[in-house]
Design an enzyme around this catalytic site. Structure first.
Site, PDB file in Angstrom:
ATOM      1  N   ASP A  12      -7.085   2.910  -8.750  1.00 38.32           N
ATOM      2  CA  ASP A  12      -6.068   3.142  -7.717  1.00 38.32           C
ATOM      3  C   ASP A  12      -4.952   3.979  -8.341  1.00 38.32           C
ATOM      4  OD1 ASP A  12      -4.531   2.761  -5.314  1.00 38.32           O
ATOM      5  OD2 ASP A  12      -3.403   1.177  -6.299  1.00 38.32           O
ATOM      6  N   SER A  13      -4.068   4.476  -7.488  1.00 37.36           N
ATOM      7  CA  SER A  13      -2.909   5.204  -7.981  1.00 37.36           C
ATOM      8  C   SER A  13      -1.940   4.261  -8.703  1.00 37.36           C
ATOM      9  CB  SER A  13      -2.194   5.856  -6.809  1.00 37.36           C
ATOM     10  OG  SER A  13      -1.908   4.878  -5.835  1.00 37.36           O
ATOM     11  N   CYS A  75      -8.331   2.918  -3.373  1.00 37.04           N
ATOM     12  CA  CYS A  75      -7.125   3.582  -2.897  1.00 37.04           C
ATOM     13  C   CYS A  75      -7.526   4.425  -1.698  1.00 37.04           C
ATOM     14  CB  CYS A  75      -6.551   4.461  -4.001  1.00 37.04           C
ATOM     15  SG  CYS A  75      -5.169   5.475  -3.481  1.00 37.04           S
ATOM     16  N   GLU A 153       5.934  -2.612  -4.311  1.00 33.45           N
ATOM     17  CA  GLU A 153       6.128  -2.416  -5.759  1.00 33.45           C
ATOM     18  C   GLU A 153       7.437  -3.065  -6.212  1.00 33.45           C
ATOM     19  OE1 GLU A 153       4.318   0.200  -7.929  1.00 33.45           O
ATOM     20  OE2 GLU A 153       2.712  -0.062  -6.482  1.00 33.45           O
ATOM     21  N   CYS A 185      -4.166   0.928   3.351  1.00 35.61           N
ATOM     22  CA  CYS A 185      -3.567   1.160   2.032  1.00 35.61           C
ATOM     23  C   CYS A 185      -3.739  -0.149   1.268  1.00 35.61           C
ATOM     24  CB  CYS A 185      -2.083   1.495   2.175  1.00 35.61           C
ATOM     25  SG  CYS A 185      -1.216   1.518   0.597  1.00 35.61           S
ATOM     26  N   HIS A 187      -2.090  -1.583  -0.856  1.00 34.44           N
ATOM     27  CA  HIS A 187      -0.899  -2.412  -1.049  1.00 34.44           C
ATOM     28  C   HIS A 187      -0.683  -3.381   0.124  1.00 34.44           C
ATOM     29  CE1 HIS A 187       0.166   0.410  -4.182  1.00 34.44           C
ATOM     30  NE2 HIS A 187       1.301  -0.214  -4.423  1.00 34.44           N
TER      31      HIS A 187
HETATM   32  N1  DGL Z   1      -2.797   2.310  -2.960  1.00 33.85           N
HETATM   33  C1  DGL Z   1      -2.641   3.560  -2.283  1.00 33.85           C
HETATM   34  C2  DGL Z   1      -3.536   3.605  -1.036  1.00 33.85           C
HETATM   35  O1  DGL Z   1      -4.370   2.736  -0.793  1.00 33.85           O
HETATM   36  C3  DGL Z   1      -1.211   3.858  -1.910  1.00 33.85           C
HETATM   37  C4  DGL Z   1      -0.244   4.065  -3.018  1.00 33.85           C
HETATM   38  C5  DGL Z   1       0.137   5.506  -3.242  1.00 33.85           C
HETATM   39  O2  DGL Z   1       0.844   6.122  -2.419  1.00 33.85           O
HETATM   40  O3  DGL Z   1      -0.258   6.020  -4.271  1.00 33.85           O
HETATM   41  O4  DGL Z   1      -3.427   4.545  -0.274  1.00 33.85           O
END
Ligand code: DGL
Length: 267
Positions: A12-13, A75, A153, A185, A187
C-alpha cells in the site's frame, strides 16, 4: 523461486493496507506475510498517474526480491492506475487487487452502488468502469473523500471532527438512493463505524479486503500453494519511513503487535 511457505506480498502507499493484512491473518493464519508501506511518500491519492506508476514499479521489484508467492495490491489508488504495471512485473505470480474485489462483492448484491475513495481513485473512474463491465445497468455514484486518509493517519477514528467531515462527504451520496457503499480506500475500514452511523442500516457496506482475501485463498488452493506448516504465520513489515504514530495506529489496524518493522529504501 517461490515455495509453499513463501510469503504473500501485500503493499500500500502507507498504513491502510494493514486492513488487508488483518483479513489474511484471520482467514489464512498459517500464511507468512511481507507488508510494504510507502510511508515516506504517502499520500498517493493526490499524486499524478506517472508518479504512482513509478513508485509502484519500485515497490513490486522489492516484493519480488522477497520471493513472494502472490501479490495483493492493498491500495485502491494503485489498483486504479497501476495494476497493469504490477501484473507485467509479477509475471507468473498471481496478482489480486482491491478494486476487482470490491467490484465483485458489490455487483453480487447491488445495482445502486456508491463508491467513496481518494481523489486519484475517483478521477480514474476505475470503479465505474469495472462495475459496468460486470453489470452495464448498474448505477454508480462516486465521492472523493480527500480528508479521510489524513484523519485516519492522525488517529481521528472516533472523533467529532471525523463525524462532521464524514457527513459533508456522505450526505450528497445518500440523495441517490444507493443500496451498497464500497469502501474504496483501504484506510476506510477503520472509520466504518462512523460511516455506518451516517448511512444507516439499509445500505450494505462493502469492504474489498474481505473479498480480496477470499480470492487469495481460492488462488492458493487452485495453485496448490497453501502453506502446509501449522504454526502461525510470520509477519514482516517494511516501510520507507516510521512516523511517530506508526506503531500505535498500525497495531490498531491489525489488532496485533507489530514486531518485525524495518525501514527500507526502494528508490
Ligand atoms: N490506501 C490508499 C487507497 O486505498 C489511500 C492512501 C493514499 O492516498 O495514498 O487508496
Amino acid at each position: 523461486m517461490a515455495q509453499k511457505d513463501s510469503p504473500i506480498g501485500v503493499f500500500d502507499s502507507g498504513i491502510g493496507g494493514l486492513s488487508v493484512v488483518k483479513s489474511i491473518m484471520e482467514k489464512l493464519p498459517h500464511e507468512n506475510i511481507v507488508y510494504f508501506g510507502d510511508i515516506a511518500r504517502i499520500p498517493y491519492g493526490t499524486k499524478s498517474v506517472s508518479t504512482i506508476r513509478k513508485f509502484t514499479e519500485q515497490t513490486v521489484r522489492f516484493l519480488l526480491q522477497q520471493e513472494v508467492k502472490a501479490i495483493i495490491i492493498a491500495c485502491n489508488t494503485i489498483s486504479a492506475v497501476a495494476k497493469e504495471t504490477v501484473i507485467q512485473l509479477a509475471g507468473k505470480i498471481p496478482v489480486i487487487d482491491v478494486i476487482s474485489a470490491g467490484t465483485q462483492a458489490s455487483t453480487a448484491i447491488s445495482t445502486q452502488i456508491g463508491v467513496i475513495a481518494t481523489p486519484a481513485t475517483i478521477n480514474s473512474r476505475a470503479y465505474p468502469r469495472a462495475i459496468h463491465a460486470v453489470n452495464p445497468d448498474a448505477e454508480v455514484y462516486t465521492q472523493a473523500c480527500a480528508l479521510f486518509v489524513p484523519m485516519v493517519e492522525e488517529g481521528f477514528i472516533n472523533h467529532p471532527a471525523l463525524d462532521l467531515v464524514a457527513r459533508e462527504y456522505l450526505q450528497p451520496l445518500l440523495k441517490n438512493k444507493i443500496d451498497s457503499l464500497i469502501l474504496g480506500c483501504t484506510h476506510y475500514p477503520l472509520i466504518k463505524d462512523t460511516i455506518a452511523k451516517i448511512i444507516g442500516d439499509k445500505i450494505s457496506i462493502i469492504d474489498p479486503a474481505i473479498t480480496a482475501c477470499n480470492k487469495l485463498e481460492q488462488i492458493l488452493i487452485k495453485n496448490q500453494a497453501i502453506n502446509p506448516n501449522q504454526e502461525s504465520g510470520t509477519y514482516k513489515f517494511y516501510v520507507t519511513d516510521v512516523p511517530v504514530k506508526f506503531q500505535k495506529i498500525g497495531e490498531i489496524f491489525l489488532n496485533h503487535p507489530i514486531e518485525h518493522l524495518e525501514v527500507v529504501s526502494v528508490e
